[in-house]
Design a protein around this motif. Sequence first.
Motif, PDB file in Angstrom:
ATOM      1  N   THR A   7       0.873  -1.242   0.251  1.00 25.26           N
ATOM      2  CA  THR A   7       0.287  -0.344   0.356  1.00 25.26           C
ATOM      3  C   THR A   7       0.958   1.340  -0.211  1.00 25.26           C
ATOM      4  OG1 THR A   7       0.005   0.221   1.889  1.00 25.26           O
ATOM      5  CG2 THR A   7      -1.610  -1.286   1.414  1.00 25.26           C
ATOM      6  N   SER A   8       2.163   1.002   0.284  1.00 24.66           N
ATOM      7  CA  SER A   8       3.010   2.131   0.185  1.00 24.66           C
ATOM      8  C   SER A   8       2.528   3.410  -0.710  1.00 24.66           C
ATOM      9  CB  SER A   8       4.398   1.992  -0.496  1.00 24.66           C
ATOM     10  OG  SER A   8       4.352   0.903   0.219  1.00 24.66           O
ATOM     11  N   ALA A   9       2.548   4.355  -0.572  1.00 22.41           N
ATOM     12  CA  ALA A   9       1.982   5.735  -1.321  1.00 22.41           C
ATOM     13  C   ALA A   9       0.672   5.226  -2.084  1.00 22.41           C
ATOM     14  CB  ALA A   9       3.204   5.861  -2.777  1.00 22.41           C
ATOM     15  N   GLY A  10      -0.196   4.552  -1.552  1.00 20.56           N
ATOM     16  CA  GLY A  10      -1.536   4.821  -2.171  1.00 20.56           C
ATOM     17  C   GLY A  10      -1.018   3.636  -3.172  1.00 20.56           C
ATOM     18  N   GLY A 148      -3.600  -3.259 -19.274  1.00 27.33           N
ATOM     19  CA  GLY A 148      -4.563  -2.666 -18.890  1.00 27.33           C
ATOM     20  C   GLY A 148      -4.862  -1.398 -18.345  1.00 27.33           C
ATOM     21  N   ASP A 149      -5.113  -1.328 -16.887  1.00 27.65           N
ATOM     22  CA  ASP A 149      -5.284  -0.906 -16.264  1.00 27.65           C
ATOM     23  C   ASP A 149      -4.033  -0.398 -14.976  1.00 27.65           C
ATOM     24  OD1 ASP A 149      -5.787  -3.099 -14.609  1.00 27.65           O
ATOM     25  OD2 ASP A 149      -6.685  -2.964 -13.061  1.00 27.65           O
ATOM     26  N   HIS A 150      -3.026  -1.080 -15.432  1.00 26.38           N
ATOM     27  CA  HIS A 150      -1.360  -0.597 -14.625  1.00 26.38           C
ATOM     28  C   HIS A 150      -0.773  -0.774 -16.284  1.00 26.38           C
ATOM     29  CE1 HIS A 150      -2.151  -0.942 -10.528  1.00 26.38           C
ATOM     30  NE2 HIS A 150      -3.373  -1.403 -10.851  1.00 26.38           N
ATOM     31  N   ALA A 151       0.220  -0.434 -15.665  1.00 29.71           N
ATOM     32  CA  ALA A 151       1.742  -1.189 -16.823  1.00 29.71           C
ATOM     33  C   ALA A 151       2.802  -0.514 -16.262  1.00 29.71           C
ATOM     34  CB  ALA A 151       1.636   0.785 -18.531  1.00 29.71           C
ATOM     35  N   LEU A 152       3.939  -1.720 -17.266  1.00 33.38           N
ATOM     36  CA  LEU A 152       4.922  -1.392 -16.584  1.00 33.38           C
ATOM     37  C   LEU A 152       6.390  -0.881 -17.686  1.00 33.38           C
ATOM     38  CD1 LEU A 152       5.237  -5.053 -16.310  1.00 33.38           C
ATOM     39  CD2 LEU A 152       5.156  -3.778 -14.133  1.00 33.38           C
ATOM     40  N   ASP A 153       6.352   0.167 -17.304  1.00 33.71           N
ATOM     41  CA  ASP A 153       7.842   1.062 -17.827  1.00 33.71           C
ATOM     42  C   ASP A 153       8.841   0.738 -18.060  1.00 33.71           C
ATOM     43  OD1 ASP A 153       5.196   2.519 -19.671  1.00 33.71           O
ATOM     44  OD2 ASP A 153       5.682   3.919 -17.746  1.00 33.71           O
ATOM     45  N   VAL A 154       9.676   0.454 -19.217  1.00 35.71           N
ATOM     46  CA  VAL A 154      10.958  -0.125 -18.666  1.00 35.71           C
ATOM     47  C   VAL A 154      11.850   0.833 -19.105  1.00 35.71           C
ATOM     48  CG1 VAL A 154      13.102  -1.783 -19.917  1.00 35.71           C
ATOM     49  CG2 VAL A 154       9.956  -1.742 -19.960  1.00 35.71           C
ATOM     50  N   HIS A 155      12.981   1.508 -17.957  1.00 33.11           N
ATOM     51  CA  HIS A 155      14.001   1.934 -17.816  1.00 33.11           C
ATOM     52  C   HIS A 155      15.283   1.172 -17.574  1.00 33.11           C
ATOM     53  CE1 HIS A 155      11.502   5.257 -17.592  1.00 33.11           C
ATOM     54  NE2 HIS A 155      10.451   4.511 -16.965  1.00 33.11           N
ATOM     55  N   HIS A 156      15.905   0.880 -19.302  1.00 30.78           N
ATOM     56  CA  HIS A 156      17.361  -0.267 -18.370  1.00 30.78           C
ATOM     57  C   HIS A 156      17.966   0.632 -17.121  1.00 30.78           C
ATOM     58  CE1 HIS A 156      21.360  -1.685 -20.583  1.00 30.78           C
ATOM     59  NE2 HIS A 156      20.497  -1.995 -19.614  1.00 30.78           N
ATOM     60  N   GLN A 164      19.718  -5.794 -16.574  1.00 35.52           N
ATOM     61  CA  GLN A 164      18.746  -4.909 -15.940  1.00 35.52           C
ATOM     62  C   GLN A 164      18.092  -3.822 -15.689  1.00 35.52           C
ATOM     63  OE1 GLN A 164      19.205  -4.110 -10.734  1.00 35.52           O
ATOM     64  NE2 GLN A 164      19.941  -2.524 -11.719  1.00 35.52           N
ATOM     65  N   ALA A 165      17.058  -4.066 -15.697  1.00 38.49           N
ATOM     66  CA  ALA A 165      15.786  -3.020 -15.825  1.00 38.49           C
ATOM     67  C   ALA A 165      15.005  -3.065 -14.787  1.00 38.49           C
ATOM     68  CB  ALA A 165      14.581  -3.154 -17.063  1.00 38.49           C
ATOM     69  N   VAL A 166      14.273  -1.687 -14.437  1.00 38.41           N
ATOM     70  CA  VAL A 166      13.142  -1.276 -13.085  1.00 38.41           C
ATOM     71  C   VAL A 166      11.324  -0.957 -14.610  1.00 38.41           C
ATOM     72  CG1 VAL A 166      15.218  -0.712 -12.194  1.00 38.41           C
ATOM     73  CG2 VAL A 166      13.641   1.535 -13.217  1.00 38.41           C
ATOM     74  N   PHE A 167      11.497  -1.083 -13.596  1.00 34.85           N
ATOM     75  CA  PHE A 167       9.777  -0.788 -14.900  1.00 34.85           C
ATOM     76  C   PHE A 167       9.057   0.004 -12.958  1.00 34.85           C
ATOM     77  CE2 PHE A 167      10.614  -5.893 -14.855  1.00 34.85           C
ATOM     78  CZ  PHE A 167      10.643  -5.454 -16.358  1.00 34.85           C
ATOM     79  N   TYR A 168       8.311   0.610 -13.925  1.00 34.46           N
ATOM     80  CA  TYR A 168       7.343   2.170 -13.660  1.00 34.46           C
ATOM     81  C   TYR A 168       6.204   1.717 -14.222  1.00 34.46           C
ATOM     82  CZ  TYR A 168       5.131   6.637 -12.262  1.00 34.46           C
ATOM     83  OH  TYR A 168       4.989   7.904 -11.882  1.00 34.46           O
ATOM     84  N   ASP A 169       5.157   1.844 -12.917  1.00 33.88           N
ATOM     85  CA  ASP A 169       3.970   1.805 -13.032  1.00 33.88           C
ATOM     86  C   ASP A 169       3.804   3.016 -13.225  1.00 33.88           C
ATOM     87  OD1 ASP A 169       1.150   0.793 -13.149  1.00 33.88           O
ATOM     88  OD2 ASP A 169       1.146   0.182 -11.252  1.00 33.88           O
ATOM     89  N   PRO A 170       2.858   3.947 -13.377  1.00 32.25           N
ATOM     90  CA  PRO A 170       2.331   5.199 -13.460  1.00 32.25           C
ATOM     91  C   PRO A 170       1.257   5.434 -12.456  1.00 32.25           C
ATOM     92  CG  PRO A 170       2.687   4.723 -15.951  1.00 32.25           C
ATOM     93  CD  PRO A 170       2.804   3.445 -14.789  1.00 32.25           C
ATOM     94  N   ALA A 171       0.144   3.761 -13.064  1.00 32.41           N
ATOM     95  CA  ALA A 171      -0.964   4.191 -12.404  1.00 32.41           C
ATOM     96  C   ALA A 171      -0.740   4.217 -10.147  1.00 32.41           C
ATOM     97  CB  ALA A 171      -2.077   2.628 -12.269  1.00 32.41           C
ATOM     98  N   ASN A 172       0.057   2.943 -10.299  1.00 33.17           N
ATOM     99  CA  ASN A 172       0.374   3.232  -8.865  1.00 33.17           C
ATOM    100  C   ASN A 172       1.768   4.173  -8.165  1.00 33.17           C
ATOM    101  OD1 ASN A 172      -1.019   1.127  -7.708  1.00 33.17           O
ATOM    102  ND2 ASN A 172       0.486  -0.740  -7.551  1.00 33.17           N
ATOM    103  N   ASP A 173       2.158   5.322  -9.119  1.00 36.48           N
ATOM    104  CA  ASP A 173       3.270   5.687  -8.868  1.00 36.48           C
ATOM    105  C   ASP A 173       4.442   5.179  -8.221  1.00 36.48           C
ATOM    106  OD1 ASP A 173       4.771   8.199  -9.218  1.00 36.48           O
ATOM    107  OD2 ASP A 173       4.058   9.188  -7.404  1.00 36.48           O
ATOM    108  N   GLY A 174       4.667   4.067  -8.265  1.00 39.41           N
ATOM    109  CA  GLY A 174       5.352   3.938  -7.928  1.00 39.41           C
ATOM    110  C   GLY A 174       6.259   2.623  -9.119  1.00 39.41           C
TER     111      GLY A 174
END
Length: 299
Positions: A7-10, A148-156, A164-174
Amino acid sequence: MELSKVTSAGSEDLYCLDVELYGSPQYGAVYILDAERPAVVDSGTGRNYEWILEALAELDIAPEELEVIAPTHVHLDHAGGVGYLAEACPNADVYVYESGAQFLVDPTQIWAGTKEVVGDRIEYYAEPRPVDEDRIVELDDGDTVDLGDHALDVHHAPGHAFHQAVFYDPANDGVFTADAAGINVPNRPGVRQTSPPPGFDLEGCLADVEMLDDLDPGALYYGHFGGSETDGLLAEYATVIQEWVDRVEAKRNELDDDEAVVEYFAEQVETDSPWSAQHARGEERMNTRGVLHYLDNRE
């Protein structure tokens, strides 16, 4: 098996499974994103992959309903269970940064390298199973995995490892940090270094932290371990990793014996964390060797 809601940051629709990596609680995390297209981020070593299936069942996600398996990188503490999970979830594709794909199709080299790096802790791993090439989706920097209602934005994020890549989910801002933001030890303040051989690169790690800081996420989902509000943790990690390298370099100059340096830091490690003493000392040996390898390459 312990499955908890993040639940971090909603954050919503996100769950963290403790796979008890190296026999230690609160060290290895697998994340399940209960999205329109359900996704699993990372997989653990493969030793406890059935726990992931049990966690999916607890969330009413049948194996055939899982659509995305997304290892952040192919180190086997994050991707060792991918082949097992792919076999059990026949409709899931495996999304991985392009330079790591070869090690999932043929894990022979990564298995041999892991045995060399982790030493006697290999008992906590299962030999990885290959993934069919036609089930792998290779990712590049800037890609997005649509859930769909979430996404994984890829950043090397190659400082810890080139794949290694990190994944940013805009819907969760995480952001799923992999090893790019260090290690979060629950119930202990701050973050710890992660610098294994042979891929660790200090300048690359600092660049990765800067990239994460530019994303300005509200939450960090640590592979080691759990969700956290971002607060000042990224700036703290930049300091931690620089000071860690400086300490190892200074001790090498003092002792002029790399194995003595490794054992010095292993004996200094605190063992009152949730981790086992064997794991804590093994982690310190591995991270010290990673810095020594980096210093050799830098010179």
